[in-house]
Design an enzyme around this catalytic site. Structure first.
Site, PDB file in Angstrom:
ATOM      1  N   LYS A  60       1.149   4.176  -2.845  1.00 27.07           N
ATOM      2  CA  LYS A  60       0.821   5.574  -2.548  1.00 27.07           C
ATOM      3  C   LYS A  60       2.008   6.494  -2.826  1.00 27.07           C
ATOM      4  O   LYS A  60       1.822   7.662  -3.193  1.00 27.07           O
ATOM      5  CB  LYS A  60       0.342   5.699  -1.094  1.00 27.07           C
ATOM      6  CG  LYS A  60      -0.976   4.968  -0.822  1.00 27.07           C
ATOM      7  CD  LYS A  60      -2.103   5.526  -1.682  1.00 27.07           C
ATOM      8  CE  LYS A  60      -3.457   4.932  -1.390  1.00 27.07           C
ATOM      9  NZ  LYS A  60      -4.516   5.463  -2.248  1.00 27.07           N
ATOM     10  N   TYR A 118       0.841  -1.212   0.000  1.00 21.76           N
ATOM     11  CA  TYR A 118       0.000   0.000   0.000  1.00 21.76           C
ATOM     12  C   TYR A 118       0.874   1.259   0.000  1.00 21.76           C
ATOM     13  O   TYR A 118       0.650   2.192  -0.787  1.00 21.76           O
ATOM     14  CB  TYR A 118      -0.898  -0.039   1.238  1.00 21.76           C
ATOM     15  CG  TYR A 118      -1.887   1.097   1.365  1.00 21.76           C
ATOM     16  CD1 TYR A 118      -3.059   1.121   0.613  1.00 21.76           C
ATOM     17  CD2 TYR A 118      -1.658   2.137   2.270  1.00 21.76           C
ATOM     18  CE1 TYR A 118      -3.979   2.154   0.759  1.00 21.76           C
ATOM     19  CE2 TYR A 118      -2.576   3.169   2.424  1.00 21.76           C
ATOM     20  CZ  TYR A 118      -3.732   3.177   1.664  1.00 21.76           C
ATOM     21  OH  TYR A 118      -4.629   4.198   1.807  1.00 21.76           O
TER      22      TYR A 118
HETATM   23  P1  NAI Z   1     -13.389   3.107   0.614  1.00 22.08           P
HETATM   24  O1  NAI Z   1     -13.005   1.672   0.634  1.00 22.08           O
HETATM   25  O2  NAI Z   1     -14.550   3.557   1.436  1.00 22.08           O
HETATM   26  O3  NAI Z   1     -13.633   3.605  -0.895  1.00 22.08           O
HETATM   27  C1  NAI Z   1     -12.852   3.150  -1.958  1.00 22.08           C
HETATM   28  C2  NAI Z   1     -13.754   2.916  -3.149  1.00 22.08           C
HETATM   29  O4  NAI Z   1     -12.948   2.428  -4.239  1.00 22.08           O
HETATM   30  C3  NAI Z   1     -14.841   1.861  -2.876  1.00 22.08           C
HETATM   31  O5  NAI Z   1     -16.102   2.365  -3.228  1.00 22.08           O
HETATM   32  C4  NAI Z   1     -14.412   0.693  -3.745  1.00 22.08           C
HETATM   33  O6  NAI Z   1     -15.494  -0.089  -4.241  1.00 22.08           O
HETATM   34  C5  NAI Z   1     -13.678   1.404  -4.884  1.00 22.08           C
HETATM   35  N1  NAI Z   1     -12.786   0.499  -5.619  1.00 22.08           N
HETATM   36  C6  NAI Z   1     -11.998  -0.478  -5.105  1.00 22.08           C
HETATM   37  N2  NAI Z   1     -11.368  -1.132  -6.101  1.00 22.08           N
HETATM   38  C7  NAI Z   1     -11.767  -0.562  -7.270  1.00 22.08           C
HETATM   39  C8  NAI Z   1     -11.474  -0.814  -8.631  1.00 22.08           C
HETATM   40  N3  NAI Z   1     -10.630  -1.790  -9.001  1.00 22.08           N
HETATM   41  N4  NAI Z   1     -12.066  -0.042  -9.575  1.00 22.08           N
HETATM   42  C9  NAI Z   1     -12.934   0.957  -9.215  1.00 22.08           C
HETATM   43  N5  NAI Z   1     -13.250   1.228  -7.934  1.00 22.08           N
HETATM   44  C10 NAI Z   1     -12.678   0.471  -6.971  1.00 22.08           C
HETATM   45  O7  NAI Z   1     -12.053   3.906   1.021  1.00 22.08           O
HETATM   46  P2  NAI Z   1     -11.843   5.420   1.500  1.00 22.08           P
HETATM   47  O8  NAI Z   1     -11.462   5.391   2.914  1.00 22.08           O
HETATM   48  O9  NAI Z   1     -12.945   6.281   1.052  1.00 22.08           O
HETATM   49  O10 NAI Z   1     -10.497   5.773   0.655  1.00 22.08           O
HETATM   50  C11 NAI Z   1     -10.504   6.458  -0.575  1.00 22.08           C
HETATM   51  C12 NAI Z   1      -9.048   6.701  -0.985  1.00 22.08           C
HETATM   52  O11 NAI Z   1      -8.364   7.423   0.042  1.00 22.08           O
HETATM   53  C13 NAI Z   1      -8.268   5.392  -1.187  1.00 22.08           C
HETATM   54  O12 NAI Z   1      -7.371   5.539  -2.257  1.00 22.08           O
HETATM   55  C14 NAI Z   1      -7.503   5.268   0.133  1.00 22.08           C
HETATM   56  O13 NAI Z   1      -6.326   4.514  -0.029  1.00 22.08           O
HETATM   57  C15 NAI Z   1      -7.204   6.724   0.439  1.00 22.08           C
HETATM   58  N6  NAI Z   1      -6.896   6.970   1.834  1.00 22.08           N
HETATM   59  C16 NAI Z   1      -7.812   6.711   2.843  1.00 22.08           C
HETATM   60  C17 NAI Z   1      -7.474   6.969   4.166  1.00 22.08           C
HETATM   61  C18 NAI Z   1      -8.436   6.726   5.296  1.00 22.08           C
HETATM   62  O14 NAI Z   1      -8.040   6.931   6.465  1.00 22.08           O
HETATM   63  N7  NAI Z   1      -9.657   6.303   5.055  1.00 22.08           N
HETATM   64  C19 NAI Z   1      -6.151   7.503   4.539  1.00 22.08           C
HETATM   65  C20 NAI Z   1      -5.291   7.730   3.406  1.00 22.08           C
HETATM   66  C21 NAI Z   1      -5.666   7.479   2.114  1.00 22.08           C
END
Ligand code: NAI
Length: 250
Positions: free
Chosen positions: A162, A158
């Protein structure tokens, strides 16, 4: 008149979480919204997200697609360009975790995270850049993470993905800046989403104890910075990483 009136934004992985918050905030600022997720339907929330965005009075459409698939992404982007007429803003937000210590990590865990988090961004940038170059420039935002800057034990796949998103933004920022396209990254810290709510309470408390602002971030904290980077308010900002982490890493 909103900060993004007249612009079309494409946000990946936005059926829920941070991507959804960004889509709603962009819509508040007047942007038409195309978003993607693996499956857009009632069960996974994508159709509800589409309705919530449209209720703000902008055009909104969700598209099913695997962001890690190069050919599928190219076709999807061309379809969205046809449906919306142009694309001005791209947020590469889709992401997954498959954590494990390096020695125990499988090839599948490594490949899945690199493909969904990093290759997906290349896929979208590769397909959208010719459209943005043809139009009037644009803004590309890669959703990185503080662990992409600092590393994290148990998340080598991961963190590497990133970090790659940061280098990707900086590299294309240098390549296509003269075409009026800016590229930046956001590095969120500990944000209150389904991902972090799943952690045991004592681990959440320990994380928050190390944050100078003494709270988890909200999805709106990230969406606000994304709105700044998407809008002309940041018209002279490119190749930057903005850490949105309550001061966790100074
Ligand atoms: P989440 O899991 O709620 O949302 C991610 C979305 O991406 C989901 O709706 C999922 O279905 C979709 N997804 C997964 N694989 C996919 C694919 N192959 N094609 C299209 N869509 C796909 O996660 P969240 O927390 O909203 O995170 C969003 C972004 O922010 C991610 O890149 C995560 O790594 C990043 N992030 C989140 C943090 C946190 O504390 N929640 C901290 C740092 C970064």
């Amino acid at each position: 008149m909103g900060l993004l009136t007249g612009k079309v934004a494409l946000i990946t992985g936005a059926a829920r979480g941070i991507g959804k918050a960004i889509a709603l905030k962009f819509a508040d600022e007047g942007a038409d919204i195309a978003f993607t997720d693996l499956v857009i339907d009632e069960e996974h929330g994508g159709l509800e997200t589409e309705r919530e965005i449209a209720a703000k009075g902008v055009k909104a459409k969700g598209y099913s697609g695997n962001a890690a698939d190069f050919a599928e992404t190219e076709a999807l982007v061309n379809q969205i360009n046809k449906d919306f007429g142009h694309i001005d803003i791209l947020v590469n937000n889709a992401g997954i975790t498959k954590d494990g210590l390096m020695l125990k990590m499988t090839e599948q865990q490594w490949d899945a995270v690199i493909n969904v988090n990093l290759k997906s961004a290349f896929n979208f940038i590769h397909a959208i850049t010719p459209i943005m170059m043809h139009e009037r420039g644009g803004s590309i935002i890669n959703m990185s993470s503080v662990v992409g800057v600092h590393g994290n034990a148990g998340q080598c796949n991961y963190a590497a993905s990133k970090a790659g998103l940061i280098a990707l933004a900086k590299s294309i920022g240098q390549e296509i800046g003269r075409r009026g396209i800016r590229a930046n990254a956001i590095a969120p810290g500990f944000i209150d989403t389904a991902m972090t709510q799943a952690l045991p309470e004592d681990i959440r408390k320990a994380w928050i104890q190390n944050i100078p602002l003494r709270r988890a971030g909200t999805v709106d904290d990230i969406a606000n910075v994304a709105t700044f980077l998407a809008s002309d308010m940041s018209s002279y900002v490119s190749g930057q990483v903005i850490q949105v982490d309550g001061g966790m890493n100074m």
